[in-house]
Enzyme design. Structure first.
Site, PDB file in Angstrom:
ATOM      1  N   HIS A 181     -47.445 -29.307  34.002  1.00 18.85           N
ATOM      2  CA  HIS A 181     -48.402 -29.201  33.135  1.00 18.85           C
ATOM      3  C   HIS A 181     -49.826 -29.607  33.584  1.00 18.85           C
ATOM      4  CE1 HIS A 181     -47.607 -32.946  31.156  1.00 18.85           C
ATOM      5  NE2 HIS A 181     -48.878 -32.923  30.928  1.00 18.85           N
ATOM      6  N   SER A 191     -49.236 -38.465  32.645  1.00 21.22           N
ATOM      7  CA  SER A 191     -48.314 -37.418  32.980  1.00 21.22           C
ATOM      8  C   SER A 191     -47.986 -37.232  34.290  1.00 21.22           C
ATOM      9  CB  SER A 191     -48.804 -36.001  32.519  1.00 21.22           C
ATOM     10  OG  SER A 191     -48.551 -35.837  30.998  1.00 21.22           O
ATOM     11  N   ASP A 208     -41.048 -29.221  33.897  1.00 21.89           N
ATOM     12  CA  ASP A 208     -42.372 -29.623  33.962  1.00 21.89           C
ATOM     13  C   ASP A 208     -42.586 -30.367  35.339  1.00 21.89           C
ATOM     14  OD1 ASP A 208     -44.918 -30.207  33.364  1.00 21.89           O
ATOM     15  OD2 ASP A 208     -44.460 -31.694  31.861  1.00 21.89           O
TER      16      ASP A 208
HETATM   17  C1  4AZ Z   1     -49.280 -36.234  27.268  1.00 20.04           C
HETATM   18  O1  4AZ Z   1     -50.002 -35.791  26.289  1.00 20.04           O
HETATM   19  C2  4AZ Z   1     -47.968 -37.162  26.878  1.00 20.04           C
HETATM   20  N1  4AZ Z   1     -45.305 -40.535  24.983  1.00 20.04           N
HETATM   21  C3  4AZ Z   1     -47.470 -37.935  27.903  1.00 20.04           C
HETATM   22  C4  4AZ Z   1     -46.621 -38.683  27.510  1.00 20.04           C
HETATM   23  C5  4AZ Z   1     -46.158 -39.022  26.091  1.00 20.04           C
HETATM   24  C6  4AZ Z   1     -46.679 -38.206  25.317  1.00 20.04           C
HETATM   25  C7  4AZ Z   1     -47.857 -37.403  25.608  1.00 20.04           C
HETATM   26  C8  4AZ Z   1     -45.013 -39.861  25.885  1.00 20.04           C
HETATM   27  O2  4AZ Z   1     -49.554 -36.070  28.432  1.00 20.04           O
END
Ligand code: 4AZ
Length: 491
Positions: free
Chosen positions: A270, A431, A319
């Site tokens: 993503h 992420s 992902d």
């Molecule tokens: C995100 O939006 C995201 N708490 C990454 C990790 C988590 C929530 C959202 C986990 O990239």
């Protein structure tokens, strides 16, 4: 009537200063004259109305001693505060040493009206005890420093809370950045910790040690094709979202990534946007071998990207993406994370894992919401890498978790969840970054998604890298056969 949070406001000795004239008073031929408060002055009336009789008397003298310009500033500030806070604000000023009170008013006078909205808006959400941190900071620091702290514009990484040497990472920085590594003053630390409540990072993490997590990498925007993100209209919407002008390096932060040796990195599918290949490859770089992202150092070109063909943006399944660099990186501070041999790296539930990232730092119901749970803005990214420790959680704990259920989130094959009792969690901007088994340096997970961030007893969801061992091996082989400057879907 109870005034908003006005306990402990009298500090010994401070009131004595009030007998002195704070500001120049117009002198007439027959001696000083004291102009009466402007009749009907809304601010004056409003403030007086919130004071007890004896305080109102003192305020009248105080007000008389102010220059016209300071009266205007006082009205501008108190006009932006909440009910019950107007009186409290002047009591704070009157309780101060005269010189400091003068500096306080000069500080507020230096803000334009949008900045005053911002500063007074935050004050109105805080009690008198928190306001006291402002004069304390002003006593200890230059006005420019206090301005930046109050406006939330201070470079949080220009100084550090600890005295650990930053020498290792400083090697990779431009000299100007390396020179920044100072220790914060007590006043600055107190202000950040208590006024902004920002000691917690990742969500509730701390700065990574200079010698750890050298597999951490960043996917960043770079160069001319990123101009759209820096246009006046983009900046305007960023200002609305984050409450301040963002640094270029913050705007450029896209995602975390992990170095796995050779010319290869992993990130989340993503994180790979669908821009045209020409735009993508000209305008994206991988940053490796450094814990700092506030500069144009350590950026390498991408040759190809293989995004998992089965990535599903609804379930977040698959992902994962493989990134191939044009050249093998040769940075000193670079360590590859070992790839796991099996699902969850064969670890048991409860195994501790090291989480690192530059992303959002505040607990939030939704990572898409810029406002955190406490109503504060998120920092879009943090300049120096943060870390936290989470443990591998059993699937049912997440599938039965209320925050998962109300969002209809369920773990799928190739996913696991991890969290911590104290609410350490990954969030937006983390992420694609790593979860590593510290004891072996094995990559266990990639940050993927979750129900909000840092919510009580609510883990985040990670890509189970071990589930994709075969995919990674095949993708690495396929990458070499692919054309440069091309993104591929790979099954
Ligand atoms: C995100 O939006 C995201 N708490 C990454 C990790 C988590 C929530 C959202 C986990 O990239």
């Amino acid at each position: 009537m109870k005034r908003a949070g006005n306990t402990n406001r009298h500090r010994t000795g401070a009131i004595a200063a009030l007998g002195l004239c704070l500001f120049p008073v117009p002198v007439a031929a027959n001696g000083p004259i004291t102009p009466a408060p402007i009749a009907g002055s809304a601010a004056y009336e409003q403030i007086s109305g919130e004071l007890y009789d004896d305080e109102a008397g003192r305020f009248r003298d105080f007000y008389d001693s102010l220059s016209e310009a300071d009266k205007v500033i006082l009205a501008e500030v108190t006009g932006r505060l909440g009910e019950g806070q107007h009186g409290t604000f002047v009591l704070m000023l009157m309780d101060m040493d005269t010189g400091l009170a003068r500096r306080m008013l000069a500080l507020f006078a230096s803000f334009d009206s949008a900045q005053l909205d911002f500063v007074a808006g935050h004050m109105s959400e805080r009690t008198y005890e928190k306001w006291q941190l402002i004069p304390e900071l002003l006593e200890a620091e230059q006005e420019a420093t206090v301005r930046a702290e109050l406006l939330g514009e201070a470079d949080l990484n220009a100084c550090y809370a600890d005295d650990t040497s930053n020498a290792e990472i400083a090697d990779d920085l431009a000299p100007a950045q390396a020179a920044e590594g100072q220790i914060c003053s007590e006043a600055v630390l107190g202000f950040r910790g208590q006024y902004w409540r920002t000691p917690y990072r990742v969500v509730r993490g701390v700065h990574a040690d200079p010698d750890e997590a050298h597999w951490q990498a960043q996917l960043a925007l770079h160069g001319a094709s990123t101009k759209a993100f820096h246009s006046a209209s983009a900046r305007e919407s960023q200002r609305k979202q984050f409450g301040r002008d963002l640094h270029d390096w913050e705007i450029n932060h896209i995602c975390g990534a992990v170095y796995i040796g050779g010319r290869f990195l992993l990130t989340a599918a993503h994180c790979i946007d669908s821009s045209r290949d020409a735009v993508f490859f000209a305008g994206r770089r991988m940053r490796l071998g450094t814990q700092r992202i506030d500069g144009n150092h350590n950026l390498l070109q991408i040759r190809t990207v293989l995004r998992h063909k089965g990535y599903d943006s609804q379930t977040h399944q698959n992902d994962i993406a493989l990134i191939e660099l044009k050249d093998t990186p040769g940075f000193k501070n670079l360590t590859e994370a070992k790839l796991p041999q099996s699902s969850r790296a064969g670890l048991d539930n409860g195994a501790p894992l090291l989480l690192t990232g530059w992303g959002y730092q505040r607990a939030t119901e939704s990572a898409g919401n810029i406002r955190a749970q406490d109503g504060e803005y998120q920092e879009r990214a943090i300049a120096r890498l943060l870390k936290g420790s989470v443990t591998l959680r059993p699937d049912p704990e997440c599938n039965n978790n209320r925050n998962f259920r109300i969002r209809k989130y369920r773990l799928r094959p190739g996913q696991f969840c991890a969290g911590s009792q104290s609410g350490i969690d990954s969030c937006r901007g983390d992420s694609g970054g790593p979860l590593v088994d510290r004891s072996t340096g094995t990559l266990v997970g990639l940050v993927s998604f979750g129900p909000g961030c840092g919510l009580a007893k609510t883990p985040g969801v990670y890509v189970d890298v071990g589930y994709y061992t075969d995919w990674i091996v095949r993708a690495k082989a396929a990458a070499g056969r692919g054309r440069a400057n091309t993104k591929y879907l790979f099954e």
